[in-house]
Design an enzyme around this catalytic site. Sequence first.
Site, PDB file in Angstrom:
ATOM      1  N   CYS A  98       0.826  -1.229   0.000  1.00 11.78           N
ATOM      2  CA  CYS A  98       0.000   0.000   0.000  1.00 11.78           C
ATOM      3  C   CYS A  98       0.852   1.269   0.000  1.00 11.78           C
ATOM      4  CB  CYS A  98      -0.928   0.007   1.212  1.00 11.78           C
ATOM      5  SG  CYS A  98      -1.955  -1.459   1.276  1.00 11.78           S
ATOM      6  N   HIS A 125      -3.827   6.790   1.110  1.00  8.68           N
ATOM      7  CA  HIS A 125      -4.060   5.482   0.494  1.00  8.68           C
ATOM      8  C   HIS A 125      -5.485   5.075   0.858  1.00  8.68           C
ATOM      9  CE1 HIS A 125      -4.239   1.285  -0.168  1.00  8.68           C
ATOM     10  NE2 HIS A 125      -4.122   0.968   1.102  1.00  8.68           N
ATOM     11  N   ASN A 140     -10.100  -1.082  -2.177  1.00  8.13           N
ATOM     12  CA  ASN A 140      -8.692  -0.805  -1.887  1.00  8.13           C
ATOM     13  C   ASN A 140      -7.852  -1.395  -3.023  1.00  8.13           C
ATOM     14  OD1 ASN A 140      -6.027  -1.107  -0.914  1.00  8.13           O
ATOM     15  ND2 ASN A 140      -6.695  -1.366   1.196  1.00  8.13           N
TER      16      ASN A 140
HETATM   17  N1  ACO Z   1     -19.115  -9.905   5.724  1.00 14.21           N
HETATM   18  C1  ACO Z   1     -19.833 -10.211   6.809  1.00 14.21           C
HETATM   19  N2  ACO Z   1     -19.288 -10.487   7.996  1.00 14.21           N
HETATM   20  C2  ACO Z   1     -17.953 -10.460   8.086  1.00 14.21           C
HETATM   21  C3  ACO Z   1     -17.141 -10.156   6.978  1.00 14.21           C
HETATM   22  C4  ACO Z   1     -17.771  -9.891   5.755  1.00 14.21           C
HETATM   23  N3  ACO Z   1     -17.096  -9.569   4.650  1.00 14.21           N
HETATM   24  N4  ACO Z   1     -15.859 -10.203   7.384  1.00 14.21           N
HETATM   25  C5  ACO Z   1     -15.843 -10.511   8.675  1.00 14.21           C
HETATM   26  N5  ACO Z   1     -17.110 -10.675   9.103  1.00 14.21           N
HETATM   27  C6  ACO Z   1     -17.585 -11.033  10.431  1.00 14.21           C
HETATM   28  C7  ACO Z   1     -16.547 -11.645  11.312  1.00 14.21           C
HETATM   29  O1  ACO Z   1     -16.399 -13.015  11.032  1.00 14.21           O
HETATM   30  C8  ACO Z   1     -17.085 -11.383  12.692  1.00 14.21           C
HETATM   31  O2  ACO Z   1     -18.063 -12.344  12.968  1.00 14.21           O
HETATM   32  P1  ACO Z   1     -18.223 -12.950  14.472  1.00 14.21           P
HETATM   33  O3  ACO Z   1     -18.545 -11.759  15.325  1.00 14.21           O
HETATM   34  O4  ACO Z   1     -19.313 -13.929  14.314  1.00 14.21           O
HETATM   35  O5  ACO Z   1     -16.881 -13.548  14.799  1.00 14.21           O
HETATM   36  C9  ACO Z   1     -17.799 -10.047  12.542  1.00 14.21           C
HETATM   37  O6  ACO Z   1     -17.971  -9.848  11.122  1.00 14.21           O
HETATM   38  C10 ACO Z   1     -17.014  -8.889  13.103  1.00 14.21           C
HETATM   39  O7  ACO Z   1     -15.673  -9.061  12.738  1.00 14.21           O
HETATM   40  P2  ACO Z   1     -14.590  -8.064  13.169  1.00 14.21           P
HETATM   41  O8  ACO Z   1     -13.291  -8.478  12.597  1.00 14.21           O
HETATM   42  O9  ACO Z   1     -14.681  -7.867  14.664  1.00 14.21           O
HETATM   43  O10 ACO Z   1     -15.119  -6.779  12.457  1.00 14.21           O
HETATM   44  P3  ACO Z   1     -14.585  -5.360  12.540  1.00 14.21           P
HETATM   45  O11 ACO Z   1     -15.643  -4.492  13.025  1.00 14.21           O
HETATM   46  O12 ACO Z   1     -13.240  -5.288  13.182  1.00 14.21           O
HETATM   47  O13 ACO Z   1     -14.366  -5.051  10.987  1.00 14.21           O
HETATM   48  C11 ACO Z   1     -12.633  -4.870   9.378  1.00 14.21           C
HETATM   49  C12 ACO Z   1     -13.487  -5.819  10.204  1.00 14.21           C
HETATM   50  C13 ACO Z   1     -13.501  -4.104   8.402  1.00 14.21           C
HETATM   51  C14 ACO Z   1     -11.625  -5.689   8.581  1.00 14.21           C
HETATM   52  C15 ACO Z   1     -11.930  -3.924  10.380  1.00 14.21           C
HETATM   53  O14 ACO Z   1     -11.176  -4.623  11.303  1.00 14.21           O
HETATM   54  C16 ACO Z   1     -11.106  -2.911   9.708  1.00 14.21           C
HETATM   55  O15 ACO Z   1     -11.596  -1.944   9.196  1.00 14.21           O
HETATM   56  N6  ACO Z   1      -9.766  -3.143   9.710  1.00 14.21           N
HETATM   57  C17 ACO Z   1      -8.840  -2.321   9.001  1.00 14.21           C
HETATM   58  C18 ACO Z   1      -8.206  -3.171   8.014  1.00 14.21           C
HETATM   59  C19 ACO Z   1      -8.300  -2.598   6.633  1.00 14.21           C
HETATM   60  O16 ACO Z   1      -9.153  -1.845   6.273  1.00 14.21           O
HETATM   61  N7  ACO Z   1      -7.373  -2.975   5.861  1.00 14.21           N
HETATM   62  C20 ACO Z   1      -7.327  -2.493   4.536  1.00 14.21           C
HETATM   63  C21 ACO Z   1      -6.322  -3.244   3.841  1.00 14.21           C
HETATM   64  S1  ACO Z   1      -4.768  -3.009   4.539  1.00 14.21           S
HETATM   65  C22 ACO Z   1      -4.330  -1.504   4.135  1.00 14.21           C
HETATM   66  O17 ACO Z   1      -4.599  -1.060   3.053  1.00 14.21           O
HETATM   67  C23 ACO Z   1      -3.659  -0.726   5.120  1.00 14.21           C
END
Ligand code: ACO
Length: 331
Positions: A113, A258, A288
Amino acid sequence: MYRALIAGVGHFVPERIVSNFELEKMMETSDEWIRERTGIIERRWINEEDNNADLAQRASLKAIEQAGLEVEDIDFIILATLSTDYFFPGTGCFLQEKLGLPGIGALDIRNQCSGFVYGLSIADQYIKTGMYKNILLVGSEVQSRGLDFTTRGRDVAVIFGDGAGAAVISRSKDNKKGVLATCLHADGRHAKELWQELPGSARKPMMSHAIIDEPGIYPYMNGRYVFKHAVTKFPEVIMEVLQTAGVDKSEIDLVIPHQANMRITEAVRMKLELSEEKVYSNIQKYGNTTAASIPIAISEAIEEGRIKEGSLVCLAAFGSGFTWASALIRF
Ligand code: ACO
């Protein structure tokens, strides 16, 4: 000493639009979950006939045209990608062949990234020292062929998209314009929180029939961990580049982060107390696109008139490695 100027920018995204609703048919997910957690509504996926270097070529030709140059004026290529067409050589060599520029140097960089900002910093040094006159810098990604589109891979698969952005970085003697400063960082202690383990030579032997069934052939992301670090490092590296250039935050016309995730961008915007118009977002349309996200955003911001002659623009990136980086540019 010369100054490195962004002489032209262009982007290309594949025609195929993939909505969140289409992903609902492949895995257990929902439009609502994806929009709420990431801000993404749709992304682009590459056509069957094209490869990474084709996207890179189309973006490059637009950037070269906008710079008012001929392809032959390019004297060096830097290409940032994590989704290379082949294990080796780098996609920069295939782009060079497609552009018909045999003999000029072509460098692939793997900073995910942060790749475009790292590449800009490299180009800046080569231009400043007089080594090259017109460097083609490209961020290009084909993510859609390497993700797990089953429910197992849903946390990662819904985030990423395909596309390419390119910039021509040219030599200038105008001291008021161009790249004012760049800052680069990495911390390998977090490498395994956002990575793809396989294939790689750490596995002995590197290839076997068995690895096909391992989760390591797909990207792994510790989402919450990435989120926590991103919202700290983005503001830090933005403030660092402003300080390096001796510029006040209030002077910035546009921040182009980014496009990682809308929630990350929003958290960074609030932390820096910037208004919505001062922070660019197009993740809704493209997801992304890793190394391509910043040049695509610069290109669109120019088209939309949000970057004009004289605009002061701050680029910032955070991603796998962890790596993070920033650049301050006067257009
Ligand atoms: N659709 C539906 N449910 C999902 C999905 C999906 N695509 N993905 C995960 N879940 C579920 C999980 O399994 C979990 O279920 P559970 O509670 O039964 O275990 C639930 O949703 C919540 O999961 P969390 O991981 O706690 O969700 P969170 O609110 O943290 O959101 C996310 C996940 C969006 C990935 C978040 O952690 C985030 O924004 N992280 C930043 C990472 C990112 O954006 N990276 C980008 C790429 S890296 C970069 O460019 C820097």
